[in-house]
Design an enzyme around this catalytic site. Structure first.
Site, PDB file in Angstrom:
ATOM      1  N   HIS A  73       0.840  -1.203   0.000  1.00 58.09           N
ATOM      2  CA  HIS A  73       0.000   0.000   0.000  1.00 58.09           C
ATOM      3  C   HIS A  73       0.879   1.259   0.000  1.00 58.09           C
ATOM      4  O   HIS A  73       0.649   2.194  -0.772  1.00 58.09           O
ATOM      5  CB  HIS A  73      -0.937  -0.012   1.221  1.00 58.09           C
ATOM      6  CG  HIS A  73      -1.702   1.255   1.398  1.00 58.09           C
ATOM      7  ND1 HIS A  73      -3.000   1.418   0.946  1.00 58.09           N
ATOM      8  CD2 HIS A  73      -1.355   2.442   1.954  1.00 58.09           C
ATOM      9  CE1 HIS A  73      -3.403   2.639   1.232  1.00 58.09           C
ATOM     10  NE2 HIS A  73      -2.429   3.284   1.848  1.00 58.09           N
ATOM     11  N   GLU A  74       1.912   1.266   0.845  1.00 54.68           N
ATOM     12  CA  GLU A  74       2.784   2.449   0.902  1.00 54.68           C
ATOM     13  C   GLU A  74       3.559   2.596  -0.407  1.00 54.68           C
ATOM     14  O   GLU A  74       3.715   3.705  -0.922  1.00 54.68           O
ATOM     15  CB  GLU A  74       3.763   2.336   2.088  1.00 54.68           C
ATOM     16  CG  GLU A  74       3.089   2.259   3.460  1.00 54.68           C
ATOM     17  CD  GLU A  74       2.150   3.423   3.749  1.00 54.68           C
ATOM     18  OE1 GLU A  74       2.375   4.522   3.207  1.00 54.68           O
ATOM     19  OE2 GLU A  74       1.182   3.228   4.507  1.00 54.68           O
ATOM     20  N   HIS A 128       1.489   4.286  -3.082  1.00 53.00           N
ATOM     21  CA  HIS A 128       1.473   5.757  -3.056  1.00 53.00           C
ATOM     22  C   HIS A 128       2.661   6.320  -3.842  1.00 53.00           C
ATOM     23  O   HIS A 128       2.527   7.304  -4.573  1.00 53.00           O
ATOM     24  CB  HIS A 128       1.579   6.273  -1.617  1.00 53.00           C
ATOM     25  CG  HIS A 128       0.293   6.250  -0.841  1.00 53.00           C
ATOM     26  ND1 HIS A 128      -0.856   6.901  -1.257  1.00 53.00           N
ATOM     27  CD2 HIS A 128      -0.020   5.677   0.351  1.00 53.00           C
ATOM     28  CE1 HIS A 128      -1.812   6.720  -0.344  1.00 53.00           C
ATOM     29  NE2 HIS A 128      -1.342   5.978   0.634  1.00 53.00           N
ATOM     30  N   GLU A 183      -6.026   7.321  -1.111  1.00 57.22           N
ATOM     31  CA  GLU A 183      -6.053   6.111  -0.289  1.00 57.22           C
ATOM     32  C   GLU A 183      -6.710   4.947  -1.040  1.00 57.22           C
ATOM     33  O   GLU A 183      -6.205   3.828  -1.041  1.00 57.22           O
ATOM     34  CB  GLU A 183      -6.799   6.360   1.025  1.00 57.22           C
ATOM     35  CG  GLU A 183      -6.007   7.144   2.039  1.00 57.22           C
ATOM     36  CD  GLU A 183      -4.635   6.561   2.300  1.00 57.22           C
ATOM     37  OE1 GLU A 183      -4.491   5.333   2.364  1.00 57.22           O
ATOM     38  OE2 GLU A 183      -3.694   7.351   2.403  1.00 57.22           O
TER      39      GLU A 183
HETATM   40 ZN   LIG Z   1      -2.205   5.257   2.331  1.00 55.11          ZN
END
Ligand SMILES: [Zn+2]
Length: 267
Positions: A125-126, A129, A182
């Site tokens: 997830h990171e 980004h 997100e």
């Molecule tokens: Zn995030």
């Protein structure tokens, strides 16, 4: 050239070259910076974190991060990243990937994880980004806002110039992401963890464990930058078939990876 002329020229150039397509989701995003610039900010911020915190000596945590980090990096399709992974020794429950592929996870967050696949989800997830260049996108919107400020208030030219100059680091690496960022990172992260050979269901299991108000406070720091609610979990479940298909195609399936031996993980 005075500042207004400079900014007008900048805006004109931006209108021509200022868009990019996000990997995996294909969303068109505003992009007025270069990845070289963002990655430079990432390198700077990473060395500050490494100076501020000790690296964890927990061999299990370090090996799990090295293993899932490499597996995700291998499928992230980010040739210009110089990947580095570190477990920072601190009770903070958070993780981040700076522009350019500098990934840090605090030991306090891994203390709350059951297994390597949950770590893979957070790391993916990171990384999502960073791969989606959400930091660069925020810098770009910041430029446009500053330009608007200059055009309506020419008396404030110097302030606006300072603002533009000061925007970079905060927008690229420090501030919480928007809701739409997100959602996009959840989708990209889910696909990346599955391609890397981790069972994507670990993502929903991790968030669900912390979705009640009482247990959400355990995840305080992560929640402040990555709010999680029923909508978010529902969206991940909706995307699960896409991730399952990628998982089936993955050559090196690791399932849930190792189970962490620490005692504090919630069942
Ligand atoms: Zn995030």
């Amino acid at each position: 050239m005075n500042l207004v002329k400079y900014l007008l020229a900048f805006a004109a150039a931006a209108a021509v070259v200022g868009c990019r397509s996000v990997p995996i989701t294909d969303r068109t995003q505003l992009m007025l910076t270069t990845s070289e610039y963002e990655n430079g900010l990432g390198v700077e911020a990473y060395s500050e974190y490494k100076a501020q915190y000790k690296a964890s000596t927990n061999a299990e945590y370090n090996q799990a991060l090295a293993r899932c980090g490499k597996a995700i990096a291998d499928v992230a399709d980010a040739e210009d990243f110089q990947w580095e992974f570190i477990v920072l020794e601190d009770e903070t429950q958070n993780a981040f990937c700076l522009p350019g592929g500098k990934v840090a996870v605090y030991s306090g967050l891994i203390d709350l994880m059951n297994n390597e696949a949950e770590l893979a989800f957070v790391v993916a997830h990171e990384i999502a980004h960073a791969v989606a260049r959400h930091g660069g996108e925020r810098i770009s919107w910041g430029y446009l806002q500053s330009l608007g400020g200059v055009l309506v208030a020419t008396g404030l030219q110097n302030d606006a110039a300072d603002t533009i100059y000061g925007l970079g680091t905060d927008l690229a690496v420090m501030l919480p992401f928007s809701r739409s960022n997100e959602s996009e990172a959840d989708l990209i992260g889910l696909i990346l963890m599955a391609k890397a050979g981790y069972d994507p269901h670990a993502s929903v299991q991790f968030w669900t464990r912390f979705s009640s108000d009482a247990s959400a406070s355990l995840l305080g720091n992560l929640m402040s930058t990555h709010p999680c609610d029923a909508d978010r979990i529902a969206a991940m479940n909706e995307n699960m078939p896409l991730a399952e298909a990628e998982y089936q195609k993955a050559r090196d399936k690791k399932g849930y990876g190792i189970t962490f031996t620490h005692k504090s993980a919630k069942k």
